[in-house]
Design an enzyme around this catalytic site. Sequence first.
Site, PDB file in Angstrom:
ATOM      1  N   CYS A 153      76.556  10.122  29.623  1.00  0.00           N
ATOM      2  CA  CYS A 153      77.105  10.415  28.294  1.00  0.00           C
ATOM      3  C   CYS A 153      76.469  11.735  27.915  1.00  0.00           C
ATOM      4  O   CYS A 153      75.243  11.890  28.047  1.00  0.00           O
ATOM      5  CB  CYS A 153      76.728   9.325  27.299  1.00  0.00           C
ATOM      6  SG  CYS A 153      77.048   9.775  25.576  1.00  0.00           S
ATOM      7  N   CYS A 209      82.803  15.269  27.690  1.00  0.00           N
ATOM      8  CA  CYS A 209      82.591  13.915  27.179  1.00  0.00           C
ATOM      9  C   CYS A 209      82.974  12.946  28.279  1.00  0.00           C
ATOM     10  O   CYS A 209      84.107  12.973  28.768  1.00  0.00           O
ATOM     11  CB  CYS A 209      83.470  13.691  25.955  1.00  0.00           C
ATOM     12  SG  CYS A 209      83.464  11.972  25.390  1.00  0.00           S
TER      13      CYS A 209
END
Length: 264
Positions: free
Chosen positions: A180, A66
Site C-alpha cells: 500500500c 495506489c
Amino acid sequence: MFDSGVGGLTVLHECLVALPEEDFVYLGDDARFPYGARSADDLRECSVRNARFLLDRGAKLIVIACNSAATAGLDAVRELAAERGVEVVAVIEPEAEIAAAITENGRVGVLATPATIEGGSYVRALARQHRDLTVTAVAAPALAAVIQRGFPFSEAVVEQVRAYCEPLRRARVDTVILGCTHYPLVRPMLQRILGRDVRLVTAGHAVAARIERILNARGLATANRGEGTYRFVCTGDPESFRELGTRFLQLPLGDVEKVELDGA
Ligand code: DGL
C-alpha cells in the site's frame, strides 16, 4: 499519477528525484478515501475516472500510485489509455519482481489493504516470478486511515500494527512487500516490529525506473533541462491535503486545486 490520498506521494517523491526535469500532476481522490475498503467494481470505476481526468489534462503517461486501484483497475485504465496511445505504469508488478529477486529463504510477506489482499494481485504477480515462493498475505484494514489522518501514533496503533505483523513473523518471512503506497510513511515502525533482518520492499524506485524506460523508448522524455513542475489536485479538502502532503513530501506543495469528479 493518482492515489486515494497522500500515499502515492511516496512514489511521486522517487519520480521527482529520478526524473527531475519532467512535469507531474498528482491527483489525490481523498473524497473517496479509503480505496482499500471499496469493492472491485467501485475501484475500477474510480480508477478509470481518475485516469480520464489526467488524460484530459494532457498526461503523456499514467501512473497508478495506489495498490488497491491497480489491483482492480489496471486493465480498465490500460484499455482507456491505449485509446489515446498512452502507456500506464502501476505498482504491484515492480515490488513483486524486487521481492522475488532479493528473498533468500523464499518466504515473502505482503502487507496491504483488504481490497488488494482480496483481489489477489500480489499472489498472482509473485507466481509469475519463476521462483518457488511461499507467500503470506495480510490485510491491514486500519493502517492507511491512520496515516491519511496524519497519525497520531498511540500505543493502541502500535499494538494494532504489531497484530498485523504477527502472521508475517510466524511465517518467518525475510522480505515484506509494503503493498500500500501509504505504508512507506511508517517504515520505521514496521521495521522495528518486523526486525532489522526483514527487508521491506516499496515501489517508488522501480516505478520511476519504468517510467524513465518508457519515456525514452517512446521518445517522450522532456527536452527540458531545468527542474520540471509538480502540481496537486484533490477531490476532498485542499487545505488538509496541502498540510499533510507538505509534511510527507517535505517539499512545498503550492496551491492544491480542488476538483469535482463524477461517479462512485
Ligand atoms: N494508497 C492506497 C493503496 O496503495 C490505499 C489507501 C486506501 O485505502 O485508500 O492501496
